[in-house]
Design a protein around this motif. Structure first.
Motif, PDB file in Angstrom:
ATOM      1  N   MET A   1       0.840  -1.194   0.000  1.00  0.00           N
ATOM      2  CA  MET A   1       0.000   0.000   0.000  1.00  0.00           C
ATOM      3  C   MET A   1       0.879   1.249   0.000  1.00  0.00           C
ATOM      4  N   SER A   2       0.528   2.224  -0.858  1.00  0.00           N
ATOM      5  CA  SER A   2       1.313   3.442  -0.958  1.00  0.00           C
ATOM      6  C   SER A   2       0.987   4.374   0.208  1.00  0.00           C
ATOM      7  N   ASP A   3       2.025   5.109   0.667  1.00  0.00           N
ATOM      8  CA  ASP A   3       1.827   6.095   1.731  1.00  0.00           C
ATOM      9  C   ASP A   3       1.375   7.443   1.181  1.00  0.00           C
ATOM     10  N   SER A   4       1.422   7.625  -0.145  1.00  0.00           N
ATOM     11  CA  SER A   4       1.042   8.904  -0.742  1.00  0.00           C
ATOM     12  C   SER A   4      -0.471   9.072  -0.690  1.00  0.00           C
ATOM     13  N   PRO A   5      -0.958  10.313  -0.559  1.00  0.00           N
ATOM     14  CA  PRO A   5      -2.403  10.543  -0.485  1.00  0.00           C
ATOM     15  C   PRO A   5      -3.080  10.164  -1.793  1.00  0.00           C
ATOM     16  N   LEU A  76     -11.401   0.237 -18.030  1.00  0.00           N
ATOM     17  CA  LEU A  76     -10.913   1.433 -17.354  1.00  0.00           C
ATOM     18  C   LEU A  76     -10.104   1.059 -16.113  1.00  0.00           C
ATOM     19  N   VAL A  77     -10.515   0.023 -15.408  1.00  0.00           N
ATOM     20  CA  VAL A  77      -9.776  -0.403 -14.218  1.00  0.00           C
ATOM     21  C   VAL A  77      -8.336  -0.728 -14.577  1.00  0.00           C
ATOM     22  N   VAL A 115     -14.145   4.461  -9.949  1.00  0.00           N
ATOM     23  CA  VAL A 115     -13.256   5.167  -9.022  1.00  0.00           C
ATOM     24  C   VAL A 115     -13.722   5.000  -7.582  1.00  0.00           C
ATOM     25  N   MET A 116     -15.035   4.897  -7.361  1.00  0.00           N
ATOM     26  CA  MET A 116     -15.594   4.885  -6.017  1.00  0.00           C
ATOM     27  C   MET A 116     -15.664   3.502  -5.394  1.00  0.00           C
ATOM     28  N   ASN A 117     -15.621   2.451  -6.222  1.00  0.00           N
ATOM     29  CA  ASN A 117     -16.007   1.140  -5.721  1.00  0.00           C
ATOM     30  C   ASN A 117     -14.919   0.078  -5.800  1.00  0.00           C
ATOM     31  N   HIS A 118     -13.925   0.249  -6.691  1.00  0.00           N
ATOM     32  CA  HIS A 118     -12.897  -0.780  -6.827  1.00  0.00           C
ATOM     33  C   HIS A 118     -11.998  -0.777  -5.588  1.00  0.00           C
ATOM     34  N   PRO A 119     -11.754  -1.935  -4.959  1.00  0.00           N
ATOM     35  CA  PRO A 119     -11.032  -1.963  -3.672  1.00  0.00           C
ATOM     36  C   PRO A 119      -9.619  -1.396  -3.731  1.00  0.00           C
ATOM     37  N   TYR A 120      -8.935  -1.526  -4.875  1.00  0.00           N
ATOM     38  CA  TYR A 120      -7.591  -0.965  -4.983  1.00  0.00           C
ATOM     39  C   TYR A 120      -7.645   0.502  -5.393  1.00  0.00           C
ATOM     40  N   LEU A 121      -8.470   0.810  -6.371  1.00  0.00           N
ATOM     41  CA  LEU A 121      -8.533   2.184  -6.876  1.00  0.00           C
ATOM     42  C   LEU A 121      -9.042   3.154  -5.810  1.00  0.00           C
ATOM     43  N   VAL A 122      -9.942   2.706  -4.941  1.00  0.00           N
ATOM     44  CA  VAL A 122     -10.485   3.601  -3.928  1.00  0.00           C
ATOM     45  C   VAL A 122      -9.413   4.000  -2.914  1.00  0.00           C
ATOM     46  N   GLU A 123      -8.329   3.209  -2.822  1.00  0.00           N
ATOM     47  CA  GLU A 123      -7.217   3.561  -1.952  1.00  0.00           C
ATOM     48  C   GLU A 123      -6.242   4.512  -2.620  1.00  0.00           C
ATOM     49  N   ARG A 124      -6.137   4.448  -3.955  1.00  0.00           N
ATOM     50  CA  ARG A 124      -5.133   5.226  -4.666  1.00  0.00           C
ATOM     51  C   ARG A 124      -5.697   6.479  -5.331  1.00  0.00           C
ATOM     52  N   TYR A 125      -6.988   6.494  -5.609  1.00  0.00           N
ATOM     53  CA  TYR A 125      -7.637   7.647  -6.224  1.00  0.00           C
ATOM     54  C   TYR A 125      -8.827   8.069  -5.362  1.00  0.00           C
ATOM     55  N   VAL A 318     -19.557  11.956   6.438  1.00  0.00           N
ATOM     56  CA  VAL A 318     -19.929  12.440   5.119  1.00  0.00           C
ATOM     57  C   VAL A 318     -20.000  11.242   4.183  1.00  0.00           C
ATOM     58  N   VAL A 319     -20.989  11.276   3.301  1.00  0.00           N
ATOM     59  CA  VAL A 319     -21.274  10.157   2.408  1.00  0.00           C
ATOM     60  C   VAL A 319     -21.467  10.689   1.000  1.00  0.00           C
ATOM     61  N   HIS A 320     -20.974   9.931   0.019  1.00  0.00           N
ATOM     62  CA  HIS A 320     -21.104  10.316  -1.377  1.00  0.00           C
ATOM     63  C   HIS A 320     -21.507   9.091  -2.178  1.00  0.00           C
ATOM     64  N   GLY A 321     -22.633   9.169  -2.902  1.00  0.00           N
ATOM     65  CA  GLY A 321     -23.112   8.034  -3.670  1.00  0.00           C
ATOM     66  C   GLY A 321     -23.507   8.413  -5.082  1.00  0.00           C
ATOM     67  N   VAL A 322     -23.361   7.461  -5.998  1.00  0.00           N
ATOM     68  CA  VAL A 322     -23.826   7.576  -7.374  1.00  0.00           C
ATOM     69  C   VAL A 322     -24.600   6.306  -7.690  1.00  0.00           C
ATOM     70  N   GLN A 323     -25.905   6.434  -7.862  1.00  0.00           N
ATOM     71  CA  GLN A 323     -26.795   5.290  -8.039  1.00  0.00           C
ATOM     72  C   GLN A 323     -26.613   4.322  -6.867  1.00  0.00           C
ATOM     73  N   HIS A 324     -26.293   3.074  -7.122  1.00  0.00           N
ATOM     74  CA  HIS A 324     -26.214   2.073  -6.051  1.00  0.00           C
ATOM     75  C   HIS A 324     -24.835   1.987  -5.414  1.00  0.00           C
ATOM     76  N   VAL A 325     -23.888   2.799  -5.875  1.00  0.00           N
ATOM     77  CA  VAL A 325     -22.515   2.724  -5.386  1.00  0.00           C
ATOM     78  C   VAL A 325     -22.219   3.911  -4.479  1.00  0.00           C
ATOM     79  N   PHE A 326     -21.685   3.614  -3.283  1.00  0.00           N
ATOM     80  CA  PHE A 326     -21.342   4.659  -2.328  1.00  0.00           C
ATOM     81  C   PHE A 326     -19.869   4.572  -1.973  1.00  0.00           C
ATOM     82  N   HIS A 327     -19.235   5.726  -1.936  1.00  0.00           N
ATOM     83  CA  HIS A 327     -17.858   5.798  -1.470  1.00  0.00           C
ATOM     84  C   HIS A 327     -17.845   5.498   0.029  1.00  0.00           C
ATOM     85  N   PRO A 328     -16.795   4.849   0.534  1.00  0.00           N
ATOM     86  CA  PRO A 328     -16.746   4.584   1.972  1.00  0.00           C
ATOM     87  C   PRO A 328     -16.966   5.863   2.780  1.00  0.00           C
TER      88      PRO A 328
END
Length: 385
Positions: A1-5, A76-77, A115-125, A318-328
């Motif tokens: 896991m990267s330490d960068s934001p 895209l992933v 961007v919001m739902n993939h387990p790896y991408l949600v950590e990096r983006y 704070v919560v952010h969702g698009v259709q059925h997908v919600f960001h943690p």
């Protein structure tokens, strides 16, 4: 896991011919866009200006501005994972922002889901915002004809209007005011920018929850709940010569509505805010989100919220969702201002505000028995009792 934001991601959408690529060509020459990666769909109507691009391999292009351009070839992933891995290995510029341009016919939701739902991408983006480009010359016709165009506008954080210079005289002015009024009705909180006069990186980006300069959560700016209040949405008369942030509607837009079929696509779109002084139990809020997703998922175009949870009322989520997908969900250390109400902003299709209001109240109103009673009723219905 990267330490960068996580790297902020902005999605540029808009119908065919609206001017998405021209916007990118314009903005990428700005020094502030250095260290930016751009992902474009290879089926776009035109490519980025070749004067800006030098090919370095099959997918990645080094741009004279110091940006990267990556054409989507496959999922895209895979593209986003490959790009971040090359960044980690030092094979490409250590970009600090990612911009994704969708095709003109695309529903932006699948890109946001990625961007919001993939387990790896949600950590990096992290999803920063959606930018929608609208052609003022044919914008009304496009919105009337294509439901995708309406959805692109409805989910946007920024709306960039193009080709306004082609509208002249009183007729052109009326058409411009009408399309602005229509866009404002579709999406009250989105900031409107005119491509020639208003567009700068500072105005176009930094629309997400976190301000990269202050490194703090800018909840009020991000949520923009006040834009959904009835008084804030009343058109205000202004003529040319005003400041061009376009934070307004126009009376012309109201008259213009009569020129359209009553069944036009944007008549199905609603934007509203649900508020509550009462805290909601964490389990109740989870169930509320589950029910909203289950019953309204495809029509829940976008949701942003700050919510008071009963387990720790002084630290909202704070919560952010698009259709059925919600960001943690993200827990804040404190309320961002003196307003400690839960505020849930919705942009929906074919969903009445009263439905959501009633559902949320079932979990917060002590007279209804709260989450437990409603949960029992819901489980009984699901079991067919």
């Amino acid at each position: 896991m990267s330490d960068s934001p996580p790297i902020p991601v902005s999605v540029v959408t808009g119908f065919l011919g609206a001017g998405k690529t021209s916007l990118l060509n314009r903005i990428l020459t700005d020094p502030a866009m250095k260290n930016t990666a751009v992902v474009i769909n290879e089926f776009g109507e035109v490519g980025l200006d070749h004067l800006l691009v030098e090919k370095t391999d099959d997918n990645i292009f080094e741009m004279s501005s110091g940006c990267l351009c990556c054409t989507i070839r496959g999922e895209l992933v895979d593209t986003l994972v490959s790009l971040i891995e090359k960044r980690d290995r030092g094979e490409v510029l250590a970009f600090e922002r990612l911009v994704i341009e969708t095709t003109g016919l695309a529903d932006p939701a699948p890109v946001l889901h990625t961007v919001m739902n993939h387990p790896y991408l949600v950590e990096r983006y992290r999803l920063e915002g959606v930018i929608c480009v609208v052609d003022t010359v044919v914008g009304d016709q496009t919105l009337d004809t294509h439901a995708e165009a309406v959805k692109q506008v409805a989910v946007a954080d920024r709306i960039v209007i193009t080709k306004a210079d082609l509208l002249s005289g009183r007729e052109g002015e009326d058409r411009l005011f009408a399309i602005i009024g229509r866009l404002r009705k579709l999406n009250p909180a989105a900031r409107l920018l005119e491509v020639v006069r208003d567009v700068t990186p500072e105005r176009l980006f930094n629309t997400g929850l976190y301000d990269p300069q202050t490194r703090t959560a800018e909840v009020r700016r991000w949520l923009a709940a006040e834009a959904y209040e009835p008084d804030a949405r009343r058109p205000r008369n202004r003529r040319r010569g005003h400041h061009h942030d376009h934070d307004h509607g126009h009376d012309h837009g109201h008259d213009h509505d009569h020129d359209h079929d009553v069944n036009r696509h944007d008549d199905r779109i609603s934007a509203f805010c649900v508020t509550s002084d009462q805290a909601i139990k964490p389990y109740g809020f989870e169930l509320f989100l589950d029910l909203v997703r289950s019953y309204h998922g495809p029509n829940l175009l976008r949701m942003k919220a700050i919510v008071k949870l009963a387990d720790d009322p002084l630290r909202p989520v704070v919560v952010h969702g698009v259709q059925h997908v919600f960001h943690p969900p993200v827990r804040l250390e404190a309320w961002p201002d003196d307003d400690h109400r839960s505020r849930l902003v919705f942009i929906t299709r074919d969903i009445d505000k009263q439905e959501i209001d009633k559902l949320f109240s079932a979990f917060t109103d002590p007279l209804t028995g709260g989450a437990e009673a409603f949960a029992d009723d819901t489980l009984s219905l699901r079991k067919g009792k």
